[in-house]
Design a protein around this motif. Sequence first.
Motif, PDB file in Angstrom:
ATOM      1  N   ASP A   1       0.792  -1.320  -0.107  1.00  0.00           N
ATOM      2  CA  ASP A   1      -0.145  -0.057   0.080  1.00  0.00           C
ATOM      3  C   ASP A   1       0.819   1.626  -0.006  1.00  0.00           C
ATOM      4  OD1 ASP A   1      -2.538   0.780   0.031  1.00  0.00           O
ATOM      5  OD2 ASP A   1      -1.937   1.724   2.265  1.00  0.00           O
ATOM      6  N   TYR A   2       1.866   1.101   0.430  1.00  0.00           N
ATOM      7  CA  TYR A   2       3.231   1.815  -0.061  1.00  0.00           C
ATOM      8  C   TYR A   2       3.087   2.700  -0.765  1.00  0.00           C
ATOM      9  CZ  TYR A   2       7.340   5.078   1.223  1.00  0.00           C
ATOM     10  OH  TYR A   2       8.309   5.544   1.095  1.00  0.00           O
ATOM     11  N   GLY A   3       2.569   1.737  -2.072  1.00  0.00           N
ATOM     12  CA  GLY A   3       3.208   2.309  -3.108  1.00  0.00           C
ATOM     13  C   GLY A   3       2.376   3.394  -3.751  1.00  0.00           C
ATOM     14  N   ASN A   4       1.346   2.854  -3.142  1.00  0.00           N
ATOM     15  CA  ASN A   4      -0.329   3.982  -3.747  1.00  0.00           C
ATOM     16  C   ASN A   4      -0.219   4.886  -2.543  1.00  0.00           C
ATOM     17  OD1 ASN A   4      -0.414   2.179  -6.399  1.00  0.00           O
ATOM     18  ND2 ASN A   4      -2.520   1.703  -4.786  1.00  0.00           N
ATOM     19  N   ARG A   5       0.245   5.524  -1.911  1.00  0.00           N
ATOM     20  CA  ARG A   5       0.138   6.204  -0.906  1.00  0.00           C
ATOM     21  C   ARG A   5       1.289   7.385  -0.584  1.00  0.00           C
ATOM     22  NH1 ARG A   5      -3.022   5.393   4.011  1.00  0.00           N
ATOM     23  NH2 ARG A   5      -1.646   6.446   4.855  1.00  0.00           N
ATOM     24  N   VAL A   6       2.952   6.926  -1.196  1.00  0.00           N
ATOM     25  CA  VAL A   6       3.891   7.982  -1.007  1.00  0.00           C
ATOM     26  C   VAL A   6       4.649   7.418  -2.583  1.00  0.00           C
ATOM     27  CG1 VAL A   6       6.067   8.117   0.207  1.00  0.00           C
ATOM     28  CG2 VAL A   6       3.746   7.406   1.612  1.00  0.00           C
ATOM     29  N   GLY A   7       5.092   6.092  -2.617  1.00  0.00           N
ATOM     30  CA  GLY A   7       6.081   5.607  -3.949  1.00  0.00           C
ATOM     31  C   GLY A   7       5.653   6.476  -5.027  1.00  0.00           C
ATOM     32  N   PHE A   8       4.542   5.901  -5.026  1.00  0.00           N
ATOM     33  CA  PHE A   8       4.473   6.983  -6.270  1.00  0.00           C
ATOM     34  C   PHE A   8       4.046   7.943  -7.601  1.00  0.00           C
ATOM     35  CE2 PHE A   8       0.584   8.682  -9.176  1.00  0.00           C
ATOM     36  CZ  PHE A   8       1.209   8.404  -9.958  1.00  0.00           C
ATOM     37  N   TRP A   9       4.379   9.353  -5.939  1.00  0.00           N
ATOM     38  CA  TRP A   9       4.007  10.734  -5.933  1.00  0.00           C
ATOM     39  C   TRP A   9       6.005  11.095  -6.029  1.00  0.00           C
ATOM     40  CZ3 TRP A   9      -0.432  12.426  -7.150  1.00  0.00           C
ATOM     41  CH2 TRP A   9      -1.480  11.049  -6.858  1.00  0.00           C
ATOM     42  N   ARG A  10       6.664  10.311  -5.443  1.00  0.00           N
ATOM     43  CA  ARG A  10       7.380  10.507  -5.587  1.00  0.00           C
ATOM     44  C   ARG A  10       8.578  10.002  -6.905  1.00  0.00           C
ATOM     45  NH1 ARG A  10       7.161  13.400  -0.852  1.00  0.00           N
ATOM     46  NH2 ARG A  10       7.288  12.730   0.521  1.00  0.00           N
ATOM     47  N   LEU A  11       7.820   9.157  -7.341  1.00  0.00           N
ATOM     48  CA  LEU A  11       7.845   8.277  -9.093  1.00  0.00           C
ATOM     49  C   LEU A  11       7.987   9.509  -9.860  1.00  0.00           C
ATOM     50  CD1 LEU A  11       7.682   4.944  -8.421  1.00  0.00           C
ATOM     51  CD2 LEU A  11      10.321   5.796  -8.578  1.00  0.00           C
ATOM     52  N   MET A  12       6.321   9.509  -9.929  1.00  0.00           N
ATOM     53  CA  MET A  12       5.929  11.220 -10.646  1.00  0.00           C
ATOM     54  C   MET A  12       6.950  12.036 -10.409  1.00  0.00           C
ATOM     55  SD  MET A  12       4.104   9.413 -12.901  1.00  0.00           S
ATOM     56  CE  MET A  12       3.493  10.551 -13.608  1.00  0.00           C
TER      57      MET A  12
ATOM     58  N   HIS B   1       7.649  -1.121  -9.771  1.00  0.00           N
ATOM     59  CA  HIS B   1       6.690  -1.021  -8.613  1.00  0.00           C
ATOM     60  C   HIS B   1       6.909   0.009  -7.710  1.00  0.00           C
ATOM     61  CE1 HIS B   1       7.154  -5.068 -10.878  1.00  0.00           C
ATOM     62  NE2 HIS B   1       5.148  -4.511 -10.105  1.00  0.00           N
ATOM     63  N   PRO B   2       5.610   1.105  -7.749  1.00  0.00           N
ATOM     64  CA  PRO B   2       5.854   1.948  -6.267  1.00  0.00           C
ATOM     65  C   PRO B   2       6.314   1.476  -5.496  1.00  0.00           C
ATOM     66  CG  PRO B   2       4.489   2.891  -8.103  1.00  0.00           C
ATOM     67  CD  PRO B   2       4.929   0.879  -8.455  1.00  0.00           C
ATOM     68  N   PHE B   3       6.279   0.121  -5.196  1.00  0.00           N
ATOM     69  CA  PHE B   3       5.726  -0.340  -3.180  1.00  0.00           C
ATOM     70  C   PHE B   3       7.468  -0.483  -3.674  1.00  0.00           C
ATOM     71  CE2 PHE B   3       4.157  -4.112  -5.299  1.00  0.00           C
ATOM     72  CZ  PHE B   3       4.616  -4.606  -4.953  1.00  0.00           C
ATOM     73  N   VAL B   4       8.050  -1.145  -4.359  1.00  0.00           N
ATOM     74  CA  VAL B   4       9.845  -1.410  -4.373  1.00  0.00           C
ATOM     75  C   VAL B   4      10.558  -0.363  -4.593  1.00  0.00           C
ATOM     76  CG1 VAL B   4      11.257  -3.216  -4.852  1.00  0.00           C
ATOM     77  CG2 VAL B   4       9.102  -3.311  -5.345  1.00  0.00           C
TER      78      VAL B   4
END
Length: 298
Positions: free
Chosen positions: A64-75, A246-249
């Motif tokens: 769930d970290y991927g959608n809450r945090v990781g995705f936004w940092r990557l984008m 994968h944003p959670f990774v």
Amino acid sequence: MLEHHGRFDYSNITKRPTYDWPGGKRLAVYVAMNIEVFRYGKGKGAAIAPPDQANSHSVYSYRDYGNRVGFWRLMDMFRDMDIPLEHQLNTAIYDHHPDIMERIREHGDEILGHGHTNSDEQGGLPENDERKLIEDCTRRIEKEEGKKPLGWMSPWLSNSERSLDLLQEAGYRYVMDWTSDDQPVWAKTRNGKILLMPYPVETNDNRGLVWYRYSSAEFTDMVIDSFDEMLEQSKDQPLVCPISLHPFVVGRPYRLRELRRAFEHILKHRDKIWLTRPGDICQHIESLPKGTVPGDQY
């Protein structure tokens, strides 16, 4: 004779016709982001824990970290670097994380079908259920985005013996599930053909970092080495260099810092490569003369 899938014939990559990507480039590079939603307490887990803990709250929250945090940092990173993206999308995103879709649209990225949730595989479904899954996901993306996706990647790359047939019949023009080549090749279906887009097994953060347990620095070095070697090889023939995230990774701070190093290296060679999306690769392949790409006779 050994059993064979019957989808395409053997083809030696060094004996194929040569062609160019747009602008006379020979190396196409694309970045695939896996935008996924998982069931809580049910379905497939990630290989970060023993099987009896695969559906624990800790594994659920890890992803769930991927959608809450990781995705936004990557984008943010890809925006600052002006790197185009493709997102293979679980359609549950529309219900649970609509702001993610707003950000993807803002970046102008390509969207692929990727099932409804990555807690469920596709390959073990009866034919009618698999057809319905594909149709439901396609319909939802078309409703939300105003057009159907060109490509599909099955959850966990899980295929039945009918998956390529069903995808081609649903209007898909390429699929990411077969990882056997550095060039796109055509596969035979019962009603025509579908393009097999190169997709990475090891320059894939979930496989490399979680499954194979490379360090972040080792994974980054692997991405750089793969890119450098393919850039050299592409002097003789067109190639595709895919990178799967994968944003959670890889969206975790210590991994993101290393990943940035990989893309800083790639961008030093931006004038020599076609930095693109797989849908654009598919459309270019479709424009080539007959006899250029293996399997185009299907």
